[in-house]
Design a protein around this motif. Structure first.
Motif, mmCIF file in Angstrom:
data_model
loop_
_atom_site.group_PDB
_atom_site.id
_atom_site.type_symbol
_atom_site.label_atom_id
_atom_site.label_comp_id
_atom_site.label_asym_id
_atom_site.label_seq_id
_atom_site.Cartn_x
_atom_site.Cartn_y
_atom_site.Cartn_z
ATOM 1 N N PRO A 194 0.774 -1.094 -0.049
ATOM 2 C CA PRO A 194 -0.124 -0.060 0.059
ATOM 3 C C PRO A 194 0.664 1.355 0.011
ATOM 4 C CG PRO A 194 0.065 -1.124 2.007
ATOM 5 C CD PRO A 194 0.728 -1.963 1.115
ATOM 6 N N TYR A 195 2.008 1.172 0.491
ATOM 7 C CA TYR A 195 2.580 2.433 0.500
ATOM 8 C C TYR A 195 4.442 1.978 0.509
ATOM 9 C CZ TYR A 195 4.625 7.039 1.785
ATOM 10 O OH TYR A 195 5.490 8.018 1.765
ATOM 11 N N ARG A 196 5.163 2.384 -0.414
ATOM 12 C CA ARG A 196 6.757 2.369 -0.365
ATOM 13 C C ARG A 196 7.038 3.877 -0.438
ATOM 14 N NH1 ARG A 196 9.566 -1.862 -3.956
ATOM 15 N NH2 ARG A 196 8.386 -0.597 -5.726
ATOM 16 N N SER A 197 7.927 4.312 0.308
ATOM 17 C CA SER A 197 8.442 5.571 0.216
ATOM 18 C C SER A 197 9.112 6.041 -1.042
ATOM 19 C CB SER A 197 9.657 5.871 1.442
ATOM 20 O OG SER A 197 10.461 6.796 1.013
ATOM 21 N N ARG A 226 -0.838 -4.084 14.829
ATOM 22 C CA ARG A 226 -0.748 -3.829 16.183
ATOM 23 C C ARG A 226 -0.128 -2.253 16.288
ATOM 24 N NH1 ARG A 226 0.266 -8.768 14.976
ATOM 25 N NH2 ARG A 226 -0.136 -10.473 16.401
ATOM 26 N N LEU A 227 -0.515 -1.284 15.606
ATOM 27 C CA LEU A 227 -0.155 0.073 15.813
ATOM 28 C C LEU A 227 -0.620 0.667 17.052
ATOM 29 C CD1 LEU A 227 -0.746 1.182 11.905
ATOM 30 C CD2 LEU A 227 1.407 0.807 13.092
ATOM 31 N N GLY A 228 -1.694 0.265 17.597
ATOM 32 C CA GLY A 228 -2.144 0.650 18.761
ATOM 33 C C GLY A 228 -1.353 0.305 20.119
ATOM 34 N N MET A 264 5.974 5.617 12.630
ATOM 35 C CA MET A 264 5.093 6.958 12.853
ATOM 36 C C MET A 264 4.175 7.279 11.495
ATOM 37 S SD MET A 264 4.331 9.437 14.800
ATOM 38 C CE MET A 264 5.422 9.192 16.181
ATOM 39 N N ARG A 265 4.978 6.904 10.470
ATOM 40 C CA ARG A 265 4.193 7.347 9.188
ATOM 41 C C ARG A 265 2.699 6.048 9.198
ATOM 42 N NH1 ARG A 265 5.803 10.423 5.088
ATOM 43 N NH2 ARG A 265 7.900 11.644 5.800
ATOM 44 N N ALA A 266 3.122 4.966 9.385
ATOM 45 C CA ALA A 266 2.096 3.924 9.495
ATOM 46 C C ALA A 266 0.883 4.351 10.454
ATOM 47 C CB ALA A 266 2.534 2.591 9.761
ATOM 48 N N ARG A 267 1.318 5.086 11.462
ATOM 49 C CA ARG A 267 0.130 5.407 12.535
ATOM 50 C C ARG A 267 -0.689 6.513 11.931
ATOM 51 N NH1 ARG A 267 4.016 4.005 18.066
ATOM 52 N NH2 ARG A 267 2.820 2.295 18.450
ATOM 53 N N VAL A 268 0.061 7.438 11.179
ATOM 54 C CA VAL A 268 -0.423 8.493 10.813
ATOM 55 C C VAL A 268 -1.295 8.344 9.639
ATOM 56 C CG1 VAL A 268 -0.056 10.803 9.328
ATOM 57 C CG2 VAL A 268 1.153 10.326 11.393
ATOM 58 N N ASP A 269 -0.782 7.271 8.840
ATOM 59 C CA ASP A 269 -1.869 6.617 7.658
ATOM 60 C C ASP A 269 -3.067 5.944 8.028
ATOM 61 O OD1 ASP A 269 -0.272 7.383 5.390
ATOM 62 O OD2 ASP A 269 0.271 5.533 5.032
ATOM 63 N N PHE A 301 0.879 14.665 12.584
ATOM 64 C CA PHE A 301 0.023 15.051 11.144
ATOM 65 C C PHE A 301 0.547 16.273 10.692
ATOM 66 C CE2 PHE A 301 -3.941 14.657 8.712
ATOM 67 C CZ PHE A 301 -4.104 13.499 8.968
ATOM 68 N N GLN A 302 0.707 17.463 11.389
ATOM 69 C CA GLN A 302 1.185 18.553 10.753
ATOM 70 C C GLN A 302 2.671 18.546 10.280
ATOM 71 O OE1 GLN A 302 -0.634 21.626 10.431
ATOM 72 N NE2 GLN A 302 1.173 22.270 9.094
ATOM 73 N N ARG A 303 3.540 17.578 10.808
ATOM 74 C CA ARG A 303 4.801 17.593 10.584
ATOM 75 C C ARG A 303 5.053 16.724 9.166
ATOM 76 N NH1 ARG A 303 8.595 13.696 11.421
ATOM 77 N NH2 ARG A 303 7.181 12.457 12.767
ATOM 78 N N ILE A 304 4.346 15.704 9.123
ATOM 79 C CA ILE A 304 4.332 14.760 7.975
ATOM 80 C C ILE A 304 3.502 15.234 6.738
ATOM 81 C CG2 ILE A 304 3.765 12.418 7.303
ATOM 82 C CD1 ILE A 304 4.539 11.428 10.366
ATOM 83 N N LEU A 305 2.333 15.597 7.067
ATOM 84 C CA LEU A 305 1.316 16.081 5.889
ATOM 85 C C LEU A 305 1.111 17.545 5.684
ATOM 86 C CD1 LEU A 305 -1.460 13.328 6.753
ATOM 87 C CD2 LEU A 305 0.478 13.095 5.174
#
Length: 320
Positions: A194-197, A226-228, A264-269, A301-305
């Motif tokens: 679903p996502y590769r940098s 298990r992101l939670g 972190m990016r997975a959690r934001v996603d 969210f602000q930092r990444i997106l």
């Protein structure tokens, strides 16, 4: 009631002489017209009719260059011998006119050479298939060629590496236009990651044992469910059955991120998907994705997106 999709987006796939079959098929399949996707796709060539492709295939295209004047998004698939001759001037003029009109131009693999020949990549970062990066840099020295990435997004012009990275580029475009839920749905349909940098290396060094790569893929899949939970470097390395130092080094080589950056990016996603598909509040979503508090979610969210959860929800939420 679900909110309607954005206005129909028009996609043209430009087939040049010697076009590579995977490069042509990827955007045509990802953006193909269906009820769940607000896109109309037209496959075109320098003129309607038969186009000789690479690898023993040919393409019968229904549209000529007028499709580039119609499209909002133009894909230029890779083609054989891109370092020999530029595409016909009429093709380059049509690409330039489409860009001036506001269309985004996205090259897959060696399609970057056609885009470069227009001059639109001058002064910008770009990439192409690793086998041709030096040739692209030599032929077009004004371009900042980056051979160590999967794709480059320069806003109105985008480039990608080999065929598989064309999938990453298409999913990247979908994420920006329709949100992460639609992109993930397309990835599942394609049975793709679903996502590769975009900053991930084009290929992993041969000295890396294949079973270790598979083990790390299993760990990433395990972590996504298990992101939670608390996910530290030690926890991830223990699951992969390697030392934290080895895990960090190899993880960065495979994904373009450190383990904690990836988490972190997975959690934001996941937070993005929950904002799009649920009515949960920011505090609840932050807890669900392992970020603890709404303030922490807003910060990352602000930092990444570059936006806030509330603004993101207004843009992409279905069901408001």
């Amino acid at each position: 009631m679900p909110a309607p999709f954005p206005a129909l987006r028009r996609v043209a796939v430009l087939v040049l002489e010697g076009a590579k079959p995977l490069d042509v098929g990827i955007p045509a399949q990802v953006f193909t017209t269906r009820a769940s996707m607000p896109y109309e796709v037209r496959v075109c060539g320098a003129a309607p009719g038969l186009v000789t492709g690479g690898d023993g295939l040919a393409y019968s295209v229904a549209h000529g260059l007028e499709a580039l004047g119609w499209a909002d998004l133009v894909f230029i698939p890779g083609y054989r011998f891109p370092d020999r001759d530029d595409p016909p001037q009429a093709v380059l003029d049509a690409l330039t006119a489409a860009h001036e009109r506001g269309a985004r131009l996205a090259a897959i693999s060696t399609g970057a050479f056609a885009l470069a020949a227009t001059g639109l990549l001058d002064g910008r970062r770009a990439t192409t298939h690793w086998h041709y990066t030096r040739a692209l840099a030599a032929r077009h020295p004004q371009i900042r060629v980056d051979e160590n990435v999967l794709f480059v997004d320069e806003g109105s012009v985008l480039t990608s590496a080999g065929a598989a990275s064309g999938i990453d580029l298409c999913l990247h475009v979908l994420r920006g236009e329709l949100g992460v839920a639609a992109s993930n749905h397309a990835a599942r349909r394609l049975v793709a990651a679903p996502y590769r940098s975009g900053g991930q290396a084009q290929y992993v060094p041969r000295s890396v044992p294949e079973p270790l790569g598979e083990r790390f893929a299993d760990t990433r899949e395990w972590a996504l469910h298990r992101l939670g939970d608390p996910l530290t470097l030690e926890v991830l390395a223990q699951h992969a059955a390697v030392s934290p130092r080895t895990f960090s080094r190899r993880f960065l080589a495979e994904t373009g991120y450190t383990p904690m950056q990836w988490v972190m990016r997975a959690r934001v996603d996941l937070a993005r998907e929950l904002l799009e598909r649920s009515e949960r509040g920011v505090e609840q979503i932050a807890a669900d994705v392992g970020l603890g508090t709404g303030a922490n979610l807003r910060l990352h969210f602000q930092r990444i997106l570059g936006t806030t959860p509330s603004e993101y929800r207004r843009t992409f939420a279905r069901g408001e």
